[in-house]
Design an enzyme around this catalytic site. Sequence first.
Site, short mmCIF file in Angstrom:
data_model
loop_
_atom_site.label_atom_id
_atom_site.label_comp_id
_atom_site.label_asym_id
_atom_site.label_seq_id
_atom_site.Cartn_x
_atom_site.Cartn_y
_atom_site.Cartn_z
N ARG A 1 11.61 6.64 2.42
CA ARG A 1 11.33 5.32 3.01
C ARG A 1 12.54 4.82 3.79
NH1 ARG A 1 8.01 4.59 -1.88
NH2 ARG A 1 9.80 4.03 -3.17
N PHE B 1 -2.65 5.86 4.14
CA PHE B 1 -2.58 5.98 2.68
C PHE B 1 -1.46 5.05 2.20
CE2 PHE B 1 -3.74 10.07 4.57
CZ PHE B 1 -5.00 10.27 4.03
N ASP C 1 -5.70 1.88 3.53
CA ASP C 1 -5.87 2.46 2.20
C ASP C 1 -7.29 2.18 1.73
OD1 ASP C 1 -3.71 3.57 0.02
OD2 ASP C 1 -5.42 2.63 -0.97
N ASP D 1 1.16 9.75 3.91
CA ASP D 1 1.58 9.99 2.53
C ASP D 1 0.35 9.98 1.63
OD1 ASP D 1 3.12 10.36 0.26
OD2 ASP D 1 3.61 8.23 0.05
N CYS E 1 2.17 15.93 -1.78
CA CYS E 1 2.68 15.87 -3.17
C CYS E 1 1.92 16.84 -4.06
CB CYS E 1 2.59 14.44 -3.71
SG CYS E 1 0.91 13.80 -3.85
#
Length: 396
Positions: free
Chosen positions: A212, A228, A250, A300, A340
């Site tokens: 970030r 996201f 989102d 992300d 991730c």
Amino acid sequence: MAAEVKLKPGKERPVLHRHPWIFSGAIQDIDPTAQDGEVVEVKDATGQWLARGHLNRRSQIVVRLLTWDPEEFVDRSFWRRRLERAFLGRALLAADTSTNAYRLVHSESDGLPGLIVDRYANWLVVQFSTLGIERTRQLMVELLQEMASPMGIYERADPTARQREGLPIVEGALAGREPPKVVEICEAGLRFLVDVRRGQKTGFYLDQRENRRIVGSLCRGARVLNAFAYTGAFAVYALAGGATSVINIDTSREALELAEHNLALNGFTADRYKLIQGDVFEILRDYRAAGEQFDVIVLDPPKFATTQGQVPSAARGYKDINLLAMQLLRPGGLLATFSCSGVITLDLFQKIVFGAAIDAQRDVQIIGRLSQGPDHPILLTFPESEYLKGLLCRVW
């Protein structure tokens, strides 16, 4: 005398290389008196002692290793030493008055398989994800109280991990005061509200802190798309870095409501951001059709794959979203793209982004490689601990 687990001939190499997992296929024999959840002695096929670890026959990972030192026994002092070492590894973060939220214990990477401990201001949020560490629950709570002096300790479950270990899904306060509905934290001087009881993971994506900061520093004068978005942390950093506007997308209305609070908490007025609830893929296709363009895009997404069988569909999802992002960027724009999913390797992820660049007919330069923060260390003998991978790209 602890019960023994004997390996098949030739299966001792990963143990000698200090990999902390022993799978069922490597095991020749388990002492029938051994109880799941207890510490066992691991030996090679000739009877040579190798290591000690937690046993669980119900798991595909039958033994999770704790120590390779024959003189180190797994008792209260052992657990305290491991916690002390983990805390020492976060000493610089603990001394940073501008940040009061970070990971204190990162499971196998800190020699504590199955244990996650995250600090959010004066509260600790913990996860017990293996049978062996579950058996230490009360001891761990006592040690964490002694060593960290939190206002309270709250348990969040990792449902997938606990189900694999044959454990029930339990959550709630373990010690001290129960945390409020939202806990206010500071990160690099910015303020965020975290729902530690219902939010994703333990409430906040602590592993993205350094990323970030990097992305935010590149947003001066930029129109930013934060896909996201969750609770808007990348958006806060982008606006703090001088972005002219940020669109946040989102699927979760609750997450976006918290994002709005976080943006306001840091002094950003509603004319500088938008909050859009919906499917990111669909909305980005609509933007492409409308000819929208951005200077910076952050992707992300949540974990697209948890098993090898899900990798092909996950790869298609990652390619699609990166293709859309590349088509929406102005020439010279920046793409910060992440995965991730632990089963998606960095090499595979880069190949997926390469494929998206070819289909988008854009020239893409990698100008940075991004990973999890230093409070989520990657153990060299345990490559599986490197789960977050990101590419910072310039798109022409």
